[in-house]
Design an enzyme around this catalytic site. Structure first.
Site, short mmCIF file in Angstrom:
data_model
loop_
_atom_site.label_atom_id
_atom_site.label_comp_id
_atom_site.label_asym_id
_atom_site.label_seq_id
_atom_site.Cartn_x
_atom_site.Cartn_y
_atom_site.Cartn_z
N ARG A 34 0.85 -1.21 0.00
CA ARG A 34 0.00 0.00 0.00
C ARG A 34 0.87 1.25 0.00
O ARG A 34 0.59 2.22 -0.71
CB ARG A 34 -0.96 -0.03 1.19
CG ARG A 34 -1.87 1.16 1.35
CD ARG A 34 -2.93 1.34 0.31
NE ARG A 34 -3.73 0.19 0.02
CZ ARG A 34 -4.64 0.15 -0.95
NH1 ARG A 34 -4.86 1.23 -1.70
NH2 ARG A 34 -5.32 -0.93 -1.20
N HIS A 37 2.48 1.47 -3.44
CA HIS A 37 1.44 1.90 -4.37
C HIS A 37 1.17 3.40 -4.23
O HIS A 37 1.07 4.13 -5.22
CB HIS A 37 0.16 1.09 -4.11
CG HIS A 37 -1.05 1.63 -4.78
ND1 HIS A 37 -1.94 2.46 -4.14
CD2 HIS A 37 -1.53 1.46 -6.03
CE1 HIS A 37 -2.91 2.78 -4.98
NE2 HIS A 37 -2.69 2.19 -6.12
#
Length: 191
Positions: A34, A37
């Protein structure tokens, strides 16, 4: 159930061609992916320090409704799955000898001495103050950013032995800190 946009799906597919996270424990993998990303920077994988047991405890606390305390509004706004208290909002002015961020953390700690999940993504002084308060927390996400004090504050968090997510370098910030919380809330692993 969260609806994942096709752009996010494609982004994760690209991420996984550039970074192999298959050997990471599930929640560590979720946090690393995450943050990578969110930042489009695979080098976060070697910088993050995660403890799977702490992540599991933090996730369980969040899912059970534990208070979530963010140091600044930028972090709080980035957390998309649940509300949080913004410590800086509790400090219209700084107390003597403290930054406003540290003052807000001190005041939030007085209201939440036990059981809150803390997320610091801005000021190293906020993390320093949190460590001084002695709160009991299932998880501290300590990702303040900056050339002054951030490395030392994150090292102090790790040295204190608190259940935490941190990183070793000067980088950090609101986006990374919020991404770590979102990873724990979005992950489909059972708590």
């Amino acid at each position: 159930m969260r609806t994942v946009h096709p752009i996010e799906t494609e982004s994760y597919a690209i991420l996984r061609t550039r970074l192999d996270t298959a050997d990471l424990p599930p929640l560590t993998r979720a946090v690393v992916e995450r943050i990578v990303h969110t930042t489009a920077d695979p080098t976060w994988a070697g910088d993050l320090v995660c403890d799977e047991d702490a992540l599991r405890a933090g996730r369980a606390a969040l899912l059970a409704g534990a208070p979530l305390i963010a140091d600044v509004r930028m972090v709080a706004v980035g957390i998309t799955a649940r509300p949080s208290t913004v410590a800086l909002d509790l400090a219209p002015v700084a107390e003597q000898g403290l930054t406003r961020s540290a003052t807000g953390i001190r005041r939030a700690a007085q209201s939440h001495p036990d059981g809150a999940v803390w997320v610091i993504g801005n000021a190293p002084t906020a993390l320093d103050e949190l460590l001084r308060t002695g709160v009991r927390s299932p998880l501290v996400i300590g990702l303040p950013v900056g050339f002054v004090g951030s490395v030392a504050a994150k090292a102090a968090l790790r040295d204190a032995g608190w259940p935490a997510i941190s990183n070793r370098s000067e980088r950090g910030g609101a986006a990374a800190a919020a991404a770590a919380v979102n990873a724990l809330l979005y992950c489909e692993e059972s708590a």
